[in-house]
Motif scaffolding. Structure first.
Motif, PDB file in Angstrom:
ATOM      1  N   CYS A 296       0.858  -1.174   0.000  1.00 39.88           N
ATOM      2  CA  CYS A 296       0.000   0.000   0.000  1.00 39.88           C
ATOM      3  C   CYS A 296       0.899   1.230   0.000  1.00 39.88           C
ATOM      4  O   CYS A 296       1.833   1.319   0.792  1.00 39.88           O
ATOM      5  CB  CYS A 296      -0.873  -0.041   1.256  1.00 39.88           C
TER       6      CYS A 296
ATOM      7  N   LEU B 206      -7.561   5.328  -0.698  1.00 32.96           N
ATOM      8  CA  LEU B 206      -6.732   4.263  -0.148  1.00 32.96           C
ATOM      9  C   LEU B 206      -6.945   2.958  -0.912  1.00 32.96           C
ATOM     10  O   LEU B 206      -8.080   2.592  -1.210  1.00 32.96           O
ATOM     11  CB  LEU B 206      -7.106   4.046   1.324  1.00 32.96           C
ATOM     12  N   HIS B 207      -5.856   2.275  -1.254  1.00 28.98           N
ATOM     13  CA  HIS B 207      -5.974   0.972  -1.900  1.00 28.98           C
ATOM     14  C   HIS B 207      -4.708   0.159  -1.690  1.00 28.98           C
ATOM     15  O   HIS B 207      -3.630   0.699  -1.483  1.00 28.98           O
ATOM     16  CB  HIS B 207      -6.287   1.112  -3.397  1.00 28.98           C
ATOM     17  N   PHE B 208      -4.893  -1.147  -1.726  1.00 30.05           N
ATOM     18  CA  PHE B 208      -3.810  -2.108  -1.566  1.00 30.05           C
ATOM     19  C   PHE B 208      -3.587  -2.828  -2.887  1.00 30.05           C
ATOM     20  O   PHE B 208      -4.540  -3.069  -3.634  1.00 30.05           O
ATOM     21  CB  PHE B 208      -4.160  -3.139  -0.482  1.00 30.05           C
TER      22      PHE B 208
END
Length: 170
Positions: free
Chosen positions: A106, A120-122
């Motif tokens: 991330c 937000l992102h993985f």
């Protein structure tokens, strides 16, 4: 000599990729998946997409459904859901793509490398023994041997099953 064809990356490489008037993690479509938007899974807490400009075949993006920028903003339920989806997605990738390993990460903020810093992102990037060779080092080019549409078709049944397990009433 063998040719390596990655035609879906042309617009990205040339800087002419389509600009969206919405956040890619909030696709304007109904349902839990959408091939057009590379959406493999969506529920009220999280989404899973195939990365349109992947580092490797099967590169997934997992994000909260809510538009937030930082990991510190996750609710307990969002945090739990995302961690569970990271686990299950890892299992699906290993089972469907037979990868030898996975990179999971991330990037928080533009300076940390986040291409979309506002949501937000993985990343989950499947890896295979010897998957990246001199092309990446010498030419800053990645080779991806499977078309993204085929990868979507290969993965979506497992994510549909996951959705049904997590949401049996739908």
């Amino acid at each position: 000599m063998k040719n390596l064809w990655n035609p879906w990356r042309e617009e990205h490489v040339l800087g002419r990729e389509e600009k969206y008037d919405y956040c890619i993690f909030e696709p304007p479509t109904e349902g839990s998946d959408s091939k057009e938007h590379l959406l493999l899974y969506r529920d009220s807490h999280a989404v899973i997409l195939l990365n349109r400009f992947p580092y490797a075949n099967g590169h997934l993006l997992i994000a909260p459904a809510r538009h937030i920028a930082d990991i510190t903003e996750l609710s307990s339920q969002e945090n739990e859901t995302i961690m569970e989806l990271l686990q299950v997605s890892s299992s699906i990738l290993r089972g469907e793509l037979h990868c030898d390993g996975l990179n999971i990460g991330c990037n928080l903020g533009e300076v940390a490398g986040a291409g979309i810093a506002s949501h937000l992102h993985f990343h989950i990037v499947p890896r295979w023994e010897g998957d990246h060779n001199f092309m990446t080092v010498v030419n800053e080019i990645r080779t991806i041997p499977v078309h993204i549409a085929h990868t979507f078709d290969q993965l979506v049944p497992a994510f549909r099953e996951l959705f049904q397990i997590r949401h049996p009433q739908r």
